[in-house]
Scaffold this motif. Structure first.
Motif, PDB file in Angstrom:
ATOM      1  N   SER A 142       0.855  -1.191   0.000  1.00 20.31           N
ATOM      2  CA  SER A 142       0.000   0.000   0.000  1.00 20.31           C
ATOM      3  C   SER A 142       0.890   1.239   0.000  1.00 20.31           C
ATOM      4  N   SER A 148      -5.030   9.571  -1.849  1.00 20.63           N
ATOM      5  CA  SER A 148      -5.197   8.255  -1.233  1.00 20.63           C
ATOM      6  C   SER A 148      -4.060   7.952  -0.265  1.00 20.63           C
ATOM      7  N   VAL A 191      -2.502   1.151  -4.694  1.00 22.21           N
ATOM      8  CA  VAL A 191      -3.688   1.141  -3.829  1.00 22.21           C
ATOM      9  C   VAL A 191      -4.130  -0.292  -3.514  1.00 22.21           C
TER      10      VAL A 191
END
Ligand SMILES: [Zn+2]
Length: 341
Positions: free
Chosen positions: A30, A36, A152
C-alpha cells in the motif's frame, strides 16, 4: 510497539493493458499517492448512475518512518535485486518440511489468469474443466522472483470472487489488490499493508497459492525492516498510547449504553465514610480547567477520558472535579446529563 506491518495474502488485480502484470506470489504494497493513503475502503463509497465512483471517508496513510524506509528500499532496488528470493530459499533450506506443506512456489504452470467473464464451472473443485479459451496468454517471465507492485490496496468486508467486481475496483479506485483486513485497522493502528497475491479474486480462486504468497509477504516485510530507522521509530507514538485512547473512547462513546454501567458500591463520590483527597492548590491547573470547560458545555461528548499510569493522580483529579461540581450546585443536585467522568 510503534509501527505496524500488516502482512498476509490478497487477490491480485492485474491490468495488462496498462502494463500492470501482477502474477501469483508477487507482493502488493500500500503506497499513498494523491488523495489516497494507500488503502481504500471500497464498501464505503458508491458507484453513481454516471458510473463515477464517489469515495466516502479517507483512511490514514502509513507512518512516516515506514514510508521513509520504503523509499530507501525502492532506491536500493533500482541498483540491486530484492533479497526476497534469497530469504525464501533459506527458509526452505532451514525447514525442508515446508516444501511438502505448500510453502514453496506452486510454479508458473499453476498460475492461470482467466479473462473477465470467463467463469469457473461451479460444480468443479479444480479448474481442469475450465475453458482454455478463457485463459489470458501472458509472456513467460525471465525469472521466478516475486515482483513488487506499489499502489492502492482495496479493502472491504466481502470476499470478492467475481472478475467483474474485481475490475470495478480497478476502475473505481485504481486498486492493485483486494483484501479484507486493512480498512478495519488503518485508522486505529496506522501501518503499511503488504499482500502476497494468492489468487485473482475471481470465480476460479482457490487456496493453492495461499501459503507461498504469505511467505513472499513475510519476505518483503523482513527486507523492509532492515531499512527502518530505529532512531526515527522511537519518535513515533506507541501503539499502546494510540490504541488505548482512540479505541476505548470510540467504543465507549458509541457501543455501550452508558446508563447500563453499574456503579461500584461504596466507590461513589461522597459515599458514606469516604474521605477524598484533592489536588493541591495551584497544581494541575490546565487539566482541571479543561475538564471544567468540558463539564460546562451543554453539547459535550459523554465521556471525558483520563488516561494515565497507575498512581499518577487520576482519582484525585476526579475527586477534585466532583467536589467542584458539588460546590457549583449547593442544593446537592449535580446534573451531568448522563455524562461519565
Ligand atoms: Zn476455474
Amino acid at each position: 510497539m510503534r509501527v505496524g506491518l500488516l502482512g498476509g495474502i490478497g487477490g491480485g488485480i492485474p491490468d495488462l493493458e496498462q502494463g500492470v502484470d501482477i502474477r501469483l506470489g508477487d507482493v502488493v504494497i500500500s503506497q499513498p499517492s494523491g488523495t489516497s493513503g494507500g488503502v481504500e475502503q471500497y464498501d464505503l463509497g458508491k458507484s453513481t448512475t454516471g458510473g463515477i465512483f464517489e469515495r466516502k471517508g479517507m483512511l490514514n496513510a502509513p507512518p512516516t518512518v515506514l514510508l521513509t524506509a520504503l523509499q530507501s528500499l525502492k532506491a536500493e532496488h533500482e541498483l540491486e535485486e530484492s533479497q526476497m528470493s534469497i530469504y525464501l530459499t533459506k527458509m526452505l533450506e532451514r525447514r525442508p518440511k515446508m516444501r511438502s506443506t505448500g510453502h514453496a512456489s506452486p510454479s508458473v504452470e499453476n498460475d492461470v489468469l482467466y479473462r473477465t467473464g470467463a467463469e469457473h464451472i461451479q460444480s468443479m473443485a479444480t479448474c481442469d474443466a475450465c475453458d482454455l479459451q478463457g485463459q489470458v496468454s501472458r509472456p513467460t517471465r525471465a525469472t521466478s522472483r516475486p515482483y513488487i507492485h506499489y499502489g492502492v490496496v482495496a479493502s472491504g468486508n466481502q470476499v470478492i470472487k467475481s472478475s467483474a467486481k474485481r475490475d470495478q475496483l480497478r476502475t473505481d479506485l485504481g486498486a492493485l489488490c483486494v483484501e479484507m483486513e486493512a480498512a478495519g485497522l488503518m485508522n486505529n493502528f496506522p501501518c503499511l499493508v503488504i499482500r502476497g497475491i494468492c489468487d485473482y479474486a475471481d470465480s476460479h480462486k482457490n487456496d493453492r497459492w495461499q501459503k507461498y504468497a504469505a511467505c513472499t509477504a513475510a519476505a518483503f516485510a523482513k527486507e523492509l525492516l532492515l531499512h527502518v530507522s530505529a532512531e526515527q521509530t522511537s519518535h513515533e507514538e506507541s501503539i499502546g498510547q494510540i490504541l488505548g485512547i482512540a479505541t476505548s473512547l470510540s467504543r465507549l462513546n458509541t457501543k455501550i449504553d452508558l446508563d447500563q454501567l453499574r456503579v461500584a458500591e461504596g466507590a461513589e463520590f461522597d459515599a458514606y465514610g469516604q474521605v477524598h483527597a484533592a489536588c493541591h492548590p495551584a497544581t494541575r491547573i490546565d487539566l482541571l480547567h479543561s475538564i471544567q470547560n468540558w463539564a460546562r458545555q451543554p453539547d459535550r461528548k459523554r465521556i471525558f477520558w483520563l488516561n494515565g499510569m497507575a498512581g499518577t493522580g487520576k482519582s484525585t483529579i476526579s475527586w477534585t472535579i466532583a467536589q467542584w461540581l458539588t460546590d457549583q450546585a449547593p442544593s446537592g443536585v449535580v446534573d451531568l446529563g448522563g455524562s461519565f467522568f
